[in-house]
Scaffold this motif. Structure first.
Motif, PDB file in Angstrom:
ATOM      1  N   TRP A  67       0.753  -1.234  -0.015  1.00 17.94           N
ATOM      2  CA  TRP A  67       0.076   0.073   0.060  1.00 17.94           C
ATOM      3  C   TRP A  67       0.796   1.198  -0.103  1.00 17.94           C
ATOM      4  O   TRP A  67       0.534   2.403  -0.551  1.00 17.94           O
ATOM      5  CB  TRP A  67      -0.936  -0.117   1.211  1.00 17.94           C
ATOM      6  N   GLU A  68       1.886   1.176   0.693  1.00 19.95           N
ATOM      7  CA  GLU A  68       2.733   2.467   0.669  1.00 19.95           C
ATOM      8  C   GLU A  68       3.224   2.712  -0.857  1.00 19.95           C
ATOM      9  O   GLU A  68       3.348   3.833  -1.104  1.00 19.95           O
ATOM     10  CB  GLU A  68       3.978   2.282   1.650  1.00 19.95           C
ATOM     11  N   ASP A  71       0.597   4.069  -2.747  1.00 17.33           N
ATOM     12  CA  ASP A  71       0.031   5.399  -2.585  1.00 17.33           C
ATOM     13  C   ASP A  71       0.893   6.388  -3.520  1.00 17.33           C
ATOM     14  O   ASP A  71       0.624   7.173  -4.310  1.00 17.33           O
ATOM     15  CB  ASP A  71       0.067   5.662  -1.413  1.00 17.33           C
ATOM     16  N   ARG A 145      -7.394   7.243   1.458  1.00 18.81           N
ATOM     17  CA  ARG A 145      -6.465   8.507   1.500  1.00 18.81           C
ATOM     18  C   ARG A 145      -6.873   9.539   0.675  1.00 18.81           C
ATOM     19  O   ARG A 145      -6.645  10.818   0.999  1.00 18.81           O
ATOM     20  CB  ARG A 145      -5.022   7.782   1.218  1.00 18.81           C
ATOM     21  N   SER A 172      -6.228  -0.642   6.568  1.00 18.79           N
ATOM     22  CA  SER A 172      -4.736  -0.538   6.810  1.00 18.79           C
ATOM     23  C   SER A 172      -4.509   0.314   7.903  1.00 18.79           C
ATOM     24  O   SER A 172      -4.501   1.353   7.825  1.00 18.79           O
ATOM     25  CB  SER A 172      -3.910  -0.126   5.600  1.00 18.79           C
ATOM     26  N   HIS A 175      -1.233   2.763   7.488  1.00 21.55           N
ATOM     27  CA  HIS A 175      -0.858   3.122   6.305  1.00 21.55           C
ATOM     28  C   HIS A 175      -0.650   4.635   6.529  1.00 21.55           C
ATOM     29  O   HIS A 175      -1.219   5.299   7.009  1.00 21.55           O
ATOM     30  CB  HIS A 175      -2.009   3.165   5.490  1.00 21.55           C
ATOM     31  N   CYS A 178      -2.547   7.612   4.705  1.00 20.82           N
ATOM     32  CA  CYS A 178      -3.759   8.066   5.453  1.00 20.82           C
ATOM     33  C   CYS A 178      -3.462   8.720   6.657  1.00 20.82           C
ATOM     34  O   CYS A 178      -4.399   9.714   7.061  1.00 20.82           O
ATOM     35  CB  CYS A 178      -4.696   6.831   5.841  1.00 20.82           C
TER      36      CYS A 178
END
Length: 323
Positions: A67-68, A71, A145, A172, A175, A178
């Motif tokens: 996820w990082e 993003d 996010r 998450s 995260h 976010c």
């Protein structure tokens, strides 16, 4: 503020081995916003009008729950599409239900709204579409996010923001993106919320796994304090502790690593503001040639020039025995 307790509650829901540092980069070797070795080929393909490598990259981040990376890649790809969108248009026309094409498209739409003098109104109009895209994204927190960013720009009330926040952290809990969106909302909601921002960031960092990027969130809160005039209203020890925690986290990344560049650039900025030139010089050494627009663009329209100016100042301070 009333929003903080809910943030603090939901925020509770193997380190990498560093490599030897590269030599300090000369001025003409410094690279601004250089992509890592996964994003670079995708951007080259997009420049040639090809979307398949971009689709493969984002699909991999979604399937592997990265996820990082997802993003950051979506943000960079949307920024590229602002001036060259043909590849994205072709992608969305060929695969209208592709969640990765939708993600980049939503990020691009929101970014364009942010540039308008009637930002709040445009983002209020875009809000339902952004939320609908997030609701259809399954376990992916990145669309949430974007929804949080949209809500901040639209000046959404606390209750609705907390609802979006709950959806994001349910997917998450740690995260980073976010949490940055929530931190920015806290800072924007009250110009004097410096302590609350640090409370939120410190709690999130404390509850996160050792290798989670959100462990470095307090230095982002320290940056907000220092740049919004809150450095004199928060205990200096808390700001130093935020920087020290980020130093410890950044030590787990290889030297001269483009992925870690934004954290190290932010950390350098904060260390300079805290008048810790020797620590700042060490981060500059570890950063190598990689400069990121954030945070240097806060001081003007020439982030690279500002970085070089600050770097010269740090070197002069260390050579003169200051700090």
């Amino acid at each position: 503020m009333a929003l903080l307790p809910a943030f603090l509650r939901t925020a509770r829901a193997g380190r990498r081995v560093p490599r030897p540092a590269a030599r300090p980069a000369a001025d003409d070797e410094v690279l601004l916003d250089a992509p890592d070795d996964r994003l670079g080929p995708a951007l080259v393909a997009a420049a040639h009008g090809e979307y398949a490598p971009v689709a493969a990259l984002l699909a991999a981040t979604r399937e592997n729950a990265e996820w990082e990376h997802r993003d950051r890649y979506a943000t960079r790809l949307a920024a590229f599409a602002r001036s060259r969108s043909g590849w994205l248009d072709d992608w969305r026309a060929a695969r209208p239900d592709d969640p990765d094409a939708l993600l980049v498209g939503v990020r691009l739409m929101v970014d364009r709204c942010w540039d308008s003098p009637v930002r709040a109104e445009l983002l209020r109009q875009a809000g339902p579409a952004v939320t609908a895209a997030a609701e259809g994204s399954g376990p992916d927190p990145v669309p949430w996010r974007i929804a949080l960013d949209t809500a901040r720009g639209a000046r959404t009330g606390h209750a609705e923001f907390e609802r979006l926040w709950a959806e994001a952290v349910r997917r998450s809990p740690h995260h980073y993106g976010c949490h940055v969106a929530a931190l920015d909302y806290l800072a924007a909601a009250s110009p004097r919320a410096h302590r609350e921002c640090l409370d939120f960031a410190e709690t999130a960092a404390q509850d996160a796994p050792e290798d989670a990027l959100v462990r470095a969130l307090p230095v982002r809160a320290a940056f907000a304090c220092l740049t919004a005039g809150g450095g004199t209203t928060v205990d200096r020890a808390r700001l130093d502790a935020a920087a020290d925690l980020a130093i410890a986290h950044a030590a787990g990344y290889p030297a001269a690593d483009p992925w870690a560049a934004e954290l190290r650039n932010l950390l350098t900025y904060v260390l300079v503001r805290l008048e810790r030139p020797r620590d700042a010089a060490e981060q500059l050494r570890l950063t190598g040639p990689y400069v990121t627009s954030f945070p240097w663009d806060r001081d003007g329209d020439d982030p690279l020039g500002r970085f070089l100016q600050v770097r010269d100042g740090v070197r002069a301070a260390v050579a003169g025995g200051r700090g």
